[in-house]
Design a protein around this motif. Sequence first.
Motif, short mmCIF file in Angstrom:
data_model
loop_
_atom_site.label_atom_id
_atom_site.label_comp_id
_atom_site.label_asym_id
_atom_site.label_seq_id
_atom_site.Cartn_x
_atom_site.Cartn_y
_atom_site.Cartn_z
N TYR A 1 16.12 4.95 -40.01
CA TYR A 1 16.29 6.07 -40.95
C TYR A 1 17.68 6.02 -41.58
O TYR A 1 17.84 6.18 -42.79
N LYS A 2 18.70 5.80 -40.75
CA LYS A 2 20.07 5.76 -41.25
C LYS A 2 20.25 4.59 -42.22
O LYS A 2 20.86 4.74 -43.28
N TYR A 3 19.70 3.44 -41.87
CA TYR A 3 19.80 2.26 -42.75
C TYR A 3 19.09 2.53 -44.06
O TYR A 3 19.63 2.26 -45.13
N ASN A 4 17.87 3.05 -44.00
CA ASN A 4 17.09 3.28 -45.21
C ASN A 4 17.68 4.38 -46.09
O ASN A 4 17.51 4.36 -47.31
N ARG B 1 19.83 1.73 -51.96
CA ARG B 1 19.62 2.22 -53.32
C ARG B 1 18.51 1.37 -53.95
O ARG B 1 18.46 0.17 -53.73
N PRO B 2 17.69 2.00 -54.76
CA PRO B 2 16.67 1.20 -55.44
C PRO B 2 17.33 0.26 -56.42
O PRO B 2 18.39 0.55 -56.99
N PRO B 3 16.74 -0.89 -56.64
CA PRO B 3 17.35 -1.87 -57.57
C PRO B 3 17.38 -1.30 -58.99
O PRO B 3 16.45 -0.63 -59.44
N GLN B 4 18.44 -1.59 -59.70
CA GLN B 4 18.60 -1.12 -61.08
C GLN B 4 18.40 -2.29 -62.02
O GLN B 4 19.06 -3.31 -61.92
#
Length: 70
Positions: free
Chosen positions: A59-62, A66-69
């Motif tokens: 959870y901490k890692y996720n 950030r989603p790719p831009q």
Amino acid sequence: MVYGSDAMIPAEIQENSPHFHNFVAEESNEERKVNVDLLDDVREEARIKVEALKRRVEYKYNSKLRPPQF
């Protein structure tokens, strides 16, 4: 523990040692039997704790990803 009994350092093996005088073989055997009976419960509890830790780390890692831009 050393093979199911309490470890005694050489100084405790002398006859005047309280550890030497208070040792009772029957109690030691009974405690060993109880510990063997409880072993499955201890392992299950450890497995649950490990699984919970893995989920917290995931959870901490996720949460930091950030989603790719594009």
